[in-house]
Scaffold this active site. Structure first.
Site, PDB file in Angstrom:
ATOM      1  N   GLY A  36       0.825  -1.213   0.000  1.00 15.75           N
ATOM      2  CA  GLY A  36       0.000   0.000   0.000  1.00 15.75           C
ATOM      3  C   GLY A  36       0.849   1.249   0.000  1.00 15.75           C
TER       4      GLY A  36
ATOM      5  N   GLY B 145      -0.593   4.690  -0.890  1.00 17.22           N
ATOM      6  CA  GLY B 145      -1.714   5.193  -0.106  1.00 17.22           C
ATOM      7  C   GLY B 145      -1.348   6.398   0.748  1.00 17.22           C
ATOM      8  N   GLN B 146      -2.310   6.849   1.546  1.00 18.32           N
ATOM      9  CA  GLN B 146      -2.116   8.069   2.329  1.00 18.32           C
ATOM     10  C   GLN B 146      -0.906   7.962   3.256  1.00 18.32           C
ATOM     11  OE1 GLN B 146      -4.991   8.972   5.388  1.00 18.32           O
ATOM     12  NE2 GLN B 146      -4.416  11.130   5.474  1.00 18.32           N
TER      13      GLN B 146
ATOM     14  N   ILE C 198      -0.871  -2.190  -5.630  1.00 21.98           N
ATOM     15  CA  ILE C 198      -1.630  -2.983  -6.598  1.00 21.98           C
ATOM     16  C   ILE C 198      -1.335  -2.555  -8.041  1.00 21.98           C
ATOM     17  CG2 ILE C 198      -3.698  -1.510  -6.371  1.00 21.98           C
ATOM     18  CD1 ILE C 198      -4.102  -5.219  -6.535  1.00 21.98           C
ATOM     19  N   ARG C 199      -0.943  -1.279  -8.211  1.00 22.97           N
ATOM     20  CA  ARG C 199      -0.516  -0.842  -9.558  1.00 22.97           C
ATOM     21  C   ARG C 199       0.654   0.136  -9.454  1.00 22.97           C
ATOM     22  NH1 ARG C 199      -5.477   1.338  -8.531  1.00 22.97           N
ATOM     23  NH2 ARG C 199      -6.468  -0.529  -9.331  1.00 22.97           N
TER      24      ARG C 199
ATOM     25  N   ASP D  79      -0.154  -7.482  -5.505  1.00 25.95           N
ATOM     26  CA  ASP D  79      -1.499  -7.680  -4.975  1.00 25.95           C
ATOM     27  C   ASP D  79      -1.295  -8.514  -3.714  1.00 25.95           C
ATOM     28  OD1 ASP D  79      -3.974  -8.685  -4.313  1.00 25.95           O
ATOM     29  OD2 ASP D  79      -4.577  -9.104  -6.377  1.00 25.95           O
TER      30      ASP D  79
ATOM     31  N   TYR E 253     -14.596  -3.264   8.086  1.00 23.42           N
ATOM     32  CA  TYR E 253     -13.212  -2.826   8.298  1.00 23.42           C
ATOM     33  C   TYR E 253     -12.797  -3.062   9.750  1.00 23.42           C
ATOM     34  CZ  TYR E 253      -9.470   0.731   8.805  1.00 23.42           C
ATOM     35  OH  TYR E 253      -8.304   1.404   9.064  1.00 23.42           O
TER      36      TYR E 253
ATOM     37  N   LYS F 200     -10.021  -5.573  11.381  1.00 21.82           N
ATOM     38  CA  LYS F 200      -8.893  -5.100  12.198  1.00 21.82           C
ATOM     39  C   LYS F 200      -8.843  -5.824  13.553  1.00 21.82           C
ATOM     40  CE  LYS F 200      -6.892  -2.171   9.390  1.00 21.82           C
ATOM     41  NZ  LYS F 200      -5.587  -2.518   8.800  1.00 21.82           N
TER      42      LYS F 200
ATOM     43  N   ILE G 285      -6.100  10.080  10.215  1.00 20.08           N
ATOM     44  CA  ILE G 285      -4.793  10.690   9.937  1.00 20.08           C
ATOM     45  C   ILE G 285      -4.955  11.856   8.965  1.00 20.08           C
ATOM     46  CG2 ILE G 285      -2.431  10.294   9.116  1.00 20.08           C
ATOM     47  CD1 ILE G 285      -3.012   8.568  11.510  1.00 20.08           C
TER      48      ILE G 285
HETATM   49  N1  SER Z   1      -9.262   6.669   8.936  1.00 24.46           N
HETATM   50  C1  SER Z   1      -9.851   5.362   8.984  1.00 24.46           C
HETATM   51  C2  SER Z   1     -11.206   5.355   8.393  1.00 24.46           C
HETATM   52  O1  SER Z   1     -11.857   6.377   8.479  1.00 24.46           O
HETATM   53  C3  SER Z   1      -9.911   4.882  10.397  1.00 24.46           C
HETATM   54  O2  SER Z   1      -8.910   3.975  10.618  1.00 24.46           O
HETATM   55  O3  SER Z   1     -11.631   4.359   7.907  1.00 24.46           O
END
Ligand code: SER
Length: 317
Positions: A10, A13-14, A37-38, A51, A140, A144, A170
């Site tokens: 990832g 990602g952010q 992934i790309r 992947d 999600y 986790k 974040i």
């Molecule tokens: N920032 C994340 C979300 O909003 C929380 O872990 O899904």
């Protein structure tokens, strides 16, 4: 390659984008392997397509690059996961499993990001303790909680050196979040600097735990660099920075950009946010590996606006 490397899943990602930069500074560009992934259009350093469901490719990369550590950031976040629960479960769980199995086989240290999404409506919402009821209300969050438990299992059963924090929302200027419930807290700054109003998808008074990216990166690296003996929790550590509501962040932005306007139109993400804590007790992280946040809402807002202003090259009023 003969040098030992750190693999990031990832990486586009952010968090991955910023963590990659920081790891490069610390260990040298050659020691970092970005995967996603790309392939991104622009990239620096080693980048491979991965992947996380492809265990074979993961093993090939671990051998090719002599991987010693993995930051496993690839996941589907809370809001996006609700649109396709089975897919989110598959990526979040099977992905982690591939990483943990590889870590066991190759003796790799793993960072697993957990989240405030592990908590649910049955959890005390203010100063949520380290050990609280974990009955999340999103796929999600469920992934986790399960992930945290698998991490602890692999540590206890196989001695895999796995470390984890429960990130709050974040906030960063370098990269955009994707598919989360806390994404508003990044979007609002972009609109403000562009001179546009912002319609928030959460209600004005929805208080959530948040953290500025420099604190999140520092926490991650401090945990990963701590002596193994001080990492006493092998499921996941509560981690806190600040807590605020959309109305509070809008008011703070207005101090810098008086003409900024925020309105509120809550959607399905309001229910997710309502099931999460308002604030987090991170006493164990402070005690075990010396965690100490630096940024509050005021300092973060000044810094975010300064960087975004530079990015958009517009003059603030
Ligand atoms: N920032 C994340 C979300 O909003 C929380 O872990 O899904």
């Amino acid at each position: 390659m003969t040098k030992e490397t750190i693999l990031i899943t990832g990486a586009s990602g952010q968090i991955g984008t910023v963590l990659t930069e920081e790891l490069r500074k610390r260990y040298g560009s050659d020691a970092i392997l970005q995967t996603d992934i790309r392939l991104p259009e622009e990239r620096q350093g080693h980048f491979e397509v991965l992947d996380v469901l492809d265990a074979g490719q993961l093993t090939r990369l671990i051998r090719k690059y002599h991987v010693r550590q993995v930051y496993h950031l690839a996941a589907i976040l809370s809001a996006k996961g609700e649109k396709n629960p089975k897919w989110a479960w598959e990526i979040n769980m099977a992905g982690l499993f591939n990483i943990l199995e590889a870590a066991r086989e190759f003796g790799i240290r793993v960072f697993f990001p957990s989240s405030i999404a592990v908590f649910g409506g049955m959890t005390p919402r203010v100063n949520t303790p380290q050990y609280a009821v974990l009955q999340p209300e999103t796929v999600y969050g469920i992934s986790k909680v399960a992930g945290e438990n698998w991490c602890q299992y692999f540590y206890q059963k196989y001695g895999v050196d796995v470390r984890s924090v429960r990130y709050p929302g974040i906030i960063s200027y370098q990269s955009m979040p994707g598919g989360g419930t806390t994404d508003y807290a990044v979007e609002i700054y972009h609109n403000a600097v562009k001179g546009e109003p912002y319609t928030c998808f959460l209600e004005a008074n929805t208080r959530l735990p948040m953290m500025y990216m420099p604190d999140a990166i520092r926490a991650t690296l401090e945990l990963m660099e701590a002596p193994a003996a001080s990492v006493k929790i092998r499921s996941s550590y509560n981690l806190a920075g600040m807590s605020f509501t959309p109305a509070e962040v809008a008011a703070e932005i207005k101090k810098h950009i008086p003409g900024f306007q925020a309105t509120y139109e809550a959607d399905f993400r309001q229910n997710i946010a309502a099931s999460w804590p308002e604030s987090i007790d991170d006493g164990s992280a402070r005690e075990d590996w010396g965690w100490q946040p630096e940024y509050g809402l005021e300092e973060m807002t000044a810094d975010m606006l300064a960087h975004l202003k530079e990015y958009y090259q517009v003059a603030l009023m």
